[in-house]
Design a protein around this motif. Structure first.
Motif, PDB file in Angstrom:
ATOM      1  N   GLN A  14     -19.434  -4.077  -4.839  1.00  0.00           N
ATOM      2  CA  GLN A  14     -18.104  -4.752  -4.716  1.00  0.00           C
ATOM      3  C   GLN A  14     -18.647  -5.642  -3.409  1.00  0.00           C
ATOM      4  O   GLN A  14     -19.088  -5.019  -2.290  1.00  0.00           O
ATOM      5  N   LYS A  49     -20.942   0.254  -9.458  1.00  0.00           N
ATOM      6  CA  LYS A  49     -20.842  -0.996  -9.197  1.00  0.00           C
ATOM      7  C   LYS A  49     -21.168  -1.271  -7.710  1.00  0.00           C
ATOM      8  O   LYS A  49     -20.910  -0.722  -6.790  1.00  0.00           O
ATOM      9  N   TRP A  74     -11.206  -6.642  -3.122  1.00  0.00           N
ATOM     10  CA  TRP A  74     -12.522  -6.405  -3.310  1.00  0.00           C
ATOM     11  C   TRP A  74     -12.814  -7.222  -4.837  1.00  0.00           C
ATOM     12  O   TRP A  74     -11.991  -7.218  -5.721  1.00  0.00           O
ATOM     13  N   LYS A  75     -13.873  -7.552  -4.872  1.00  0.00           N
ATOM     14  CA  LYS A  75     -14.551  -8.448  -5.828  1.00  0.00           C
ATOM     15  C   LYS A  75     -15.748  -7.767  -6.404  1.00  0.00           C
ATOM     16  O   LYS A  75     -16.834  -7.174  -5.754  1.00  0.00           O
ATOM     17  N   ASP A  76     -15.871  -7.664  -7.815  1.00  0.00           N
ATOM     18  CA  ASP A  76     -16.854  -6.822  -8.492  1.00  0.00           C
ATOM     19  C   ASP A  76     -18.143  -7.687  -8.478  1.00  0.00           C
ATOM     20  O   ASP A  76     -17.981  -9.152  -8.706  1.00  0.00           O
TER      21      ASP A  76
END
Length: 151
Positions: free
Chosen positions: A79, A77, A87-89
């Motif tokens: 991020q 993924k 953290w944001k995906d």
């Protein structure tokens, strides 16, 4: 950011494997170099654009795998973070088959879907095993495209 040294872009990784962490920033690095992490679950690479920059990502490219044509990414993924803590995906990938270039260190580019925001830090996190059933994350190139803001 074209001049990596001028902008103070920094690359780090979850563990010290072959090569140097900042090799991932070298666009001229040959495909004869292995750069990776140890064989640990959840291995990652991170790029810090520096305190004066944020990027609204639209695409990203990775040169991944080893020169022996193995350890190619299958599950990972992307991020993003502004502060390096939260953290944001941004994107999640699960691949079973071959990539567009089924040879050593293939380079592939992916679109970032939707408006995800702007970030200072970008991280590639391996979420499953690579093509040789291992957990090492091997990258010899990483590029991000989009709208760059100088703050």
């Amino acid at each position: 950011i074209r001049n990596v040294e001028q902008a103070k872009v920094i690359a780090t990784r979850s563990s010290e494997g072959p090569g140097k962490a900042d090799d991932v920033l070298n666009r001229r690095l040959g495909k004869e170099v292995n750069c990776g992490t140890e064989e640990d679950t959840g291995s990652w690479w991170c790029v810090d654009l520096g305190k004066n920059y944020l990027l609204f990502p639209t695409h990203y490219s990775l040169r991944h795998g080893k020169k022996e044509n193995d350890s190619i990414l299958r599950n990972w993924k992307l991020q993003g973070s502004i502060d390096g803590k939260d953290w944001k995906d941004i994107a999640t990938h699960r691949r079973k088959g071959e990539f567009t270039q089924p040879y050593r260190c293939p380079t592939d580019t992916w679109s970032v879907e939707g408006e995800v925001g702007a970030f200072r830090y970008f991280k590639i996190v391996q979420t499953g095993k690579n093509s040789t059933d291992g957990h090492g994350l091997y990258l010899s190139g990483m590029e991000f495209y989009g709208v760059l803001l100088k703050i």
